[in-house]
Design a protein around this motif. Structure first.
Motif: not given
Lengths: 110, 114
Positions: A31, A33, A35, A45, A48, A88, A94-98, A100
């Motif tokens: 994904y 995004y 922001y 948010l 996305y 932003f 991996q794991g969903g961390k973003l 930026f």
């Protein structure tokens, strides 16, 4: 490692369209995004897009994704003074961390 | 829903003091993230939890930083001892459930270490 790049500043006139650009390096991003951060506030948010899409429209916002070039853009139609903020771009890793980008400061002049 | 709640909103402390930042995620979210924002380094992920378990703490700058999540509705980020270079805005974010791919951010804690 993963990296996200944005231009730092954009100035437009009220009523014009704004286009904020972003490039990223991680081809496995699922994904991407956008922001918005107003002064002294947290990150809101906006929208996305899933990586297998190339466009998403949500009212005045249009997101375009060029996966081949790893390029993401946010278009704001009929930009208003209330749209002035820092925008932003972020990619999910991996794991969903973003991860930026540095943020693009949008200035809207009346 | 009240959204992600962080406290305090502002903290001013002296070098060497212990600082504890608090976060309450959105109810039903099972992932929680701590980020730090500075002018020089932008937004950086410090640590994140999934189902109260720390998954990735590679962003924690050094041993002076520690984070805990004793239950699904509370997390702390502690700095001991604090240093002036820790001055930043610290954000907590959560996601999960139907919005598993949408991270919602709290208002942040602005920390100033003198």
């Amino acid at each position: 490692g993963e990296d996200v790049e944005q231009s730092l500043f954009l100035s437009v006139r009220e009523g014009d369209s704004s286009v904020i650009n972003c490039t990223y390096t991680d081809s496995s991003s699922t994904y991407l995004y956008w922001y918005k951060q107003e002064p002294g506030a947290g990150l809101q948010l906006l929208t996305y897009i899933f990586s297998n899409m190339d466009m998403k429209q949500d009212q005045r916002l249009t997101v375009l994704l060029n996966k081949k070039d790893k390029h993401l853009s946010l278009r704001i139609a009929d930009t208003q003074t209330g749209d002035s903020a820092i925008y932003f771009c972020a990619e999910s890793s991996q794991g969903g961390k973003l991860i930026f980008g540095q943020g693009t400061e949008l200035s809207v002049k009346p | 829903d009240a959204g992600v709640i962080q406290s305090p909103r502002h903290e001013v402390t002296e070098m060497g003091q212990e600082v504890t930042l608090r976060c309450k995620p959105i109810s039903g979210h099972n992932s929680l993230f701590w980020y730090r924002q500075t002018m020089m380094r932008g937004l950086e992920l410090l640590i994140y939890f999934n189902n109260n378990v720390p998954i990735d703490d590679s962003g924690m700058p050094e041993d002076r930083f520690s984070a805990k999540m004793p239950n699904a509705s509370f997390s702390t980020l502690k700095i001991q001892p604090s240093e002036p270079r820790d001055s930043a805005v610290y954000f907590c974010a959560s996601c999960g459930g139907a919005s598993y791919n949408e991270q919602f951010f709290g208002p942040g804690t602005r920390l100033t270490v003198l």
